[in-house]
Write a protein that holds these residues in place. Sequence first.
Motif, short mmCIF file in Angstrom:
data_model
loop_
_atom_site.label_atom_id
_atom_site.label_comp_id
_atom_site.label_asym_id
_atom_site.label_seq_id
_atom_site.Cartn_x
_atom_site.Cartn_y
_atom_site.Cartn_z
N THR A 209 -9.30 4.99 -3.06
CA THR A 209 -8.71 5.20 -1.74
C THR A 209 -9.49 4.41 -0.69
OG1 THR A 209 -7.88 7.40 -2.28
CG2 THR A 209 -8.27 6.91 0.05
N ALA A 210 -8.78 3.56 0.05
CA ALA A 210 -9.41 2.70 1.04
C ALA A 210 -8.33 1.89 1.75
CB ALA A 210 -10.41 1.75 0.38
N VAL A 211 -8.75 1.20 2.80
CA VAL A 211 -7.90 0.17 3.40
C VAL A 211 -8.24 -1.13 2.67
CG1 VAL A 211 -7.28 -1.10 5.46
CG2 VAL A 211 -7.85 1.33 5.62
N TYR A 212 -7.22 -1.78 2.16
CA TYR A 212 -7.40 -3.02 1.41
C TYR A 212 -7.05 -4.21 2.31
CZ TYR A 212 -8.18 -0.50 -2.92
OH TYR A 212 -8.72 0.30 -3.91
N TYR A 213 -7.94 -5.18 2.32
CA TYR A 213 -7.79 -6.36 3.17
C TYR A 213 -7.70 -7.63 2.33
CZ TYR A 213 -9.45 -3.32 6.94
OH TYR A 213 -9.59 -2.29 7.84
N GLY B 246 0.82 -1.20 0.00
CA GLY B 246 0.00 0.00 0.00
C GLY B 246 0.86 1.26 0.00
N THR C 242 -3.93 5.21 -0.74
CA THR C 242 -4.43 6.57 -0.88
C THR C 242 -4.08 7.09 -2.26
OG1 THR C 242 -4.15 6.96 1.49
CG2 THR C 242 -4.45 8.89 0.08
N GLY D 157 -4.80 -5.41 6.88
CA GLY D 157 -5.17 -4.26 6.05
C GLY D 157 -3.98 -3.42 5.67
N THR D 158 -4.02 -2.84 4.49
CA THR D 158 -2.98 -1.93 4.03
C THR D 158 -3.65 -0.73 3.37
OG1 THR D 158 -0.93 -1.74 2.73
CG2 THR D 158 -2.69 -3.12 1.79
N GLN D 159 -3.18 0.46 3.72
CA GLN D 159 -3.82 1.69 3.25
C GLN D 159 -3.36 2.03 1.83
OE1 GLN D 159 -6.09 3.92 4.92
NE2 GLN D 159 -6.21 4.80 2.85
N ARG E 174 -11.97 -4.06 0.21
CA ARG E 174 -11.54 -2.72 0.61
C ARG E 174 -12.66 -2.03 1.38
NH1 ARG E 174 -11.29 0.30 -5.34
NH2 ARG E 174 -13.56 0.42 -5.69
#
Length: 121
Positions: A92-96, A9, A118, A114-116, A38
Amino acid sequence: QVQLVESGGGLVRAGESLRLSCTASGSSFSIANMRWYRQAPGKQRELVAGISSGGSTNYADSVKGRFTISRDNANAKNTVYLQMNSLKSEDTAVYYCNVDGTSRSAWIHYWGQGTQVTVSS
């Protein structure tokens, strides 16, 4: 027990690319399906892409043609990737990372931390 470690991320500009990775480790398990979800601020978590053990893939309409999911099972590596191209601010989101499968005849289901991601416009 299965551990999922995500990476890749970061902060990019619109139109640029990122590649996310998620590796499952542990003992005595077999991964069936691997997925990326996400969650954007104030929104529900949504499925982005998934890939089965046989390599079948599915994508959210919003990312079709821009994102590619793949997996590497060679040498029990159990890694899933998400190549994200032509990124938009709405990505843009936290991806899981999410995986399911079996361990000692029991069905298992795990989430990554999770990984951000942006994307600036």
